[in-house]
Motif scaffolding. Sequence first.
Motif, short mmCIF file in Angstrom:
data_model
loop_
_atom_site.label_atom_id
_atom_site.label_comp_id
_atom_site.label_asym_id
_atom_site.label_seq_id
_atom_site.Cartn_x
_atom_site.Cartn_y
_atom_site.Cartn_z
N GLY A 1 0.80 -1.22 0.00
CA GLY A 1 0.00 0.00 0.00
C GLY A 1 0.83 1.26 0.00
O GLY A 1 0.33 2.33 0.38
N SER A 2 2.07 1.16 -0.47
CA SER A 2 2.95 2.33 -0.50
C SER A 2 3.71 2.35 -1.82
O SER A 2 4.29 1.34 -2.23
CB SER A 2 3.94 2.31 0.66
N THR B 1 -2.95 -8.30 0.18
CA THR B 1 -1.82 -7.47 0.57
C THR B 1 -0.95 -8.26 1.54
O THR B 1 -1.14 -9.47 1.73
CB THR B 1 -2.31 -6.19 1.24
N ALA C 1 0.34 6.56 -0.56
CA ALA C 1 -0.75 5.67 -0.99
C ALA C 1 -1.29 6.01 -2.38
O ALA C 1 -2.05 5.22 -2.94
CB ALA C 1 -1.91 5.73 0.03
N SER D 1 -3.60 1.55 -2.37
CA SER D 1 -3.92 1.00 -1.05
C SER D 1 -5.35 0.46 -1.01
O SER D 1 -6.15 0.72 -1.91
CB SER D 1 -3.76 2.09 0.02
N ASN D 2 -5.65 -0.26 0.07
CA ASN D 2 -7.00 -0.80 0.25
C ASN D 2 -7.87 0.10 1.12
O ASN D 2 -8.86 -0.33 1.68
CB ASN D 2 -6.94 -2.21 0.86
#
Length: 586
Positions: free
Chosen positions: A320-321, A405, A512, A534-535
């Motif tokens: 997520g980065s 993830t 993100a 990201s989620n």
Amino acid sequence: MTEPVEHTAISEYRFMVENHLKVIYPDLDHAAFAQDLIDIMCPDGQCQTPETHQNHWDQKNVVMITYGDSLLREGEHPLETLLHFSEEYLSNTINGIHILPFFPYSSDDGFSVIDYHEVNHQLGDWDDVNAIADKFQLMSDLVINHCSSQSEWFEQFKRGEFPGTDFFFCASPDDDLSEVVRPRTNELLQRIDTPQEPRYVWCTFSHDQIDLNFAEPLLLKEVVKIVRLYLDHGVQIFRLDAVAFIWKVPGTSCLSLPETHEIVRLLRTLIQFVAPQAMILTETNIPNRENLAYFGNSNEAHAIYNFSLPPLLVNALLCGSCQHLKTWMMSMPPALHGTTYLNFIASHDGIGLRPAEGLMDEDEISQMVAMMEQFGGRISMRSLAGGGMRPYEINISLFDAMQGTLEGEDEWQIPRFLCAHAIMIALEGIPAIYIHSFLGTHNDQEAVERTGHNRSINRHRWDYEQLQAVLADDEFSHAHVFKGLCHLLQVRRRQPAFHPNATQFTLHLGDAVFAFWRQSMDRQQSIFALNNVSNEQQIVPLSEINLIGTDSWIDLISGEIYSDLRADLVLEPYQVVWLTNLFDRE
């Protein structure tokens, strides 16, 4: 009196080929050998001086990567089925097809070539290849680092007969081979008993794939004959497979040596004087800086693979980065006109890890490897100089790699998968989409068990009737993936700001949101590509993007218009927005 254009071109052609040969073979009769090569490439003596720094591509260029038998239908050559599928489903989406080695072979799913001059009869024949080349820009592999142990050349080598006796690179077990870099763990040298004496042939990849000896000029001449044959059958893009390994000097890394680069330059010269629109693509799965060197001074590869993109992009979506992705993109030089990147995130191989070296630390790579194993992936290893092994490649279907993830599986697999492709499609360069990405194919664990090879996990063969059924039924993820990818690509093809050489700048909107700006070469169109990796929902104030207030802005993907530039743009998990001021309402 002015010299005829044809004579001027052939003189320049000869001059350039001779200069390449002087670097590769200092002791050769360069003039005579240069003429031999030119006679092979243009037997009628007709050629033309190529224009420098010319882009042979635009935003409409999209390549599909596939094996010749990825699609099977009873009573039909697989290459015929491939053409039917491409015309019926992808005629408005792609313009190029990379058919992975379609020649008779003995192992490695085609990359151990027995005969470079014939089409594997299980796939079809030259008429089938020609039919594809008539409708699509055809890319073919030029597998010249090695050939099959079952090839006629190697049979000649074993019998001590000309010309094969000198066509394979040999070394001694007593040579210093400690610095050799290679992507496999098998023994490098293989003993072969010949009528004269035992000889030790060099095997970078496997003992069925014997490395060719480019120090022998007659081998180069045979390779040039193969190039001419492929041009005659419509090949427009030559993918130089494993080209970084083709020149060996014991005591060195035997990787990307100066002679290797000069051979690539020679092949480019030989091709471009007789087929100015043809391209050379180098396949060099090595660290990023070494890979970039294959552009040369715009005189080597027309295109190089963006090998660092797959591991960095997969890592960004796992954690997520986009921190590493941004750092890498800011360090990438824009390709000069006449050169470009080939962007991909999935292929017939796996997610290479060497191109991530120096861009991700070892703990991060290990973390990614562990999660890919949880998602059903396999890990291939390589030998290190001086001993030891390290992960070389993650073998997994990209669709299954997007299951979740670092926290585990979740419900965002399809949006995450499409986000990955939207990023790749929007970047500077030509996008290449693996057929199994188009189809959302899962890991083929049965194929791994059947073949014993990790890479088989991502080389599924579809029954064509079954495929047609699942693509027509929205109950299947395959249909959603296929429609989503086709929509993205069809939008891309209409945007001049997505030209492979259009301007690109990285934006900084937090870790993100991976964001970048593309601008067309005439400066008329801007596209701001905003990608939530990201989620979690992300909010981006439009004021931070620097949109011009006098223009109207629209998201090319959803069609939503943004008129209040003081508002916030809300990005749902893995949502992608392509904001533009110039759009086609088609």
